[in-house]
Design a protein around this motif. Sequence first.
Motif, short mmCIF file in Angstrom:
data_model
loop_
_atom_site.label_atom_id
_atom_site.label_comp_id
_atom_site.label_asym_id
_atom_site.label_seq_id
_atom_site.Cartn_x
_atom_site.Cartn_y
_atom_site.Cartn_z
N LYS A 1 94.90 35.28 97.02
CA LYS A 1 93.90 35.08 96.58
C LYS A 1 93.09 35.49 97.69
N PRO A 2 92.24 36.57 97.30
CA PRO A 2 91.10 37.17 98.78
C PRO A 2 90.54 36.78 99.78
N ASN A 3 90.64 36.82 100.98
CA ASN A 3 90.09 36.20 101.86
C ASN A 3 88.29 36.70 101.89
N GLU A 4 87.29 36.01 103.06
CA GLU A 4 86.29 36.35 103.50
C GLU A 4 85.98 37.91 103.90
N TYR A 5 86.61 38.53 103.97
CA TYR A 5 87.22 39.60 104.52
C TYR A 5 87.05 40.57 103.60
N LEU A 7 86.27 40.12 100.44
CA LEU A 7 84.89 40.42 99.98
C LEU A 7 83.86 40.79 99.79
N MET A 8 84.18 40.66 101.41
CA MET A 8 82.84 41.04 102.18
C MET A 8 82.49 42.51 101.98
N PHE A 9 83.96 43.42 101.70
CA PHE A 9 84.38 44.63 101.86
C PHE A 9 84.12 45.58 100.14
N ASN A 10 84.65 44.83 99.76
CA ASN A 10 84.56 44.42 98.34
C ASN A 10 82.57 45.09 98.03
N MET A 11 81.77 43.39 98.34
CA MET A 11 80.85 43.54 98.18
C MET A 11 79.90 44.79 99.01
N ASN A 12 80.10 45.20 100.29
CA ASN A 12 79.13 45.77 100.75
C ASN A 12 80.11 47.71 99.61
N PHE A 13 81.06 47.34 99.92
CA PHE A 13 81.70 48.92 98.82
C PHE A 13 80.62 48.87 97.94
N ALA A 14 80.51 48.40 96.93
CA ALA A 14 80.02 48.07 95.57
C ALA A 14 78.54 48.58 96.39
#
Length: 169
Positions: A1-5, A7-14
Amino acid sequence: KPNEYHLMFNMNFAQLLISLSLCLIDFHWTPGIPPSKVSPRGVAASLCLSFGGGELTDALHFIERHPAIIPYLALFAAAMATGNIFIYKLQAAFGALTVTTVTTMRKLISVVSSVLIFGHTLSPAQWIAVLIVIFYKYEGEILAIPFKKRSAPVILNSNGESRNKKKNK
């Protein structure tokens, strides 16, 4: 399960990829004509073919002409990163509804503060929207007032003790 970091990296990269692609093309939207859908192929094409024009080059030229803005951009980037960490931690701890409520109330406070401090004006429709947001935030408390469960009246016996007490066995 991905942690919040993650998720944050993936969302910001997108978000970075989408923002770059929109900055690289010279985008002028005409009211009444919907903009075309953004597809991965279109993003890749705009990244490859339009690097020399668009808003990104204008922004870079602005930074060249005004280098004093660089510390402010760094401060803005640090504030955004810190805010994103708080948002993702809030999401992980309390869920999406809490994040939505917190961010909406933060924006509402910013708008009302802008009106009160800087004298900006809101149209009647915008004031109605402010009232809707406030009503939504407090509607549970507002609508529940007439329906609160009342406790039974206290009936005292001749000794001054409550007759409603349960007897200890």
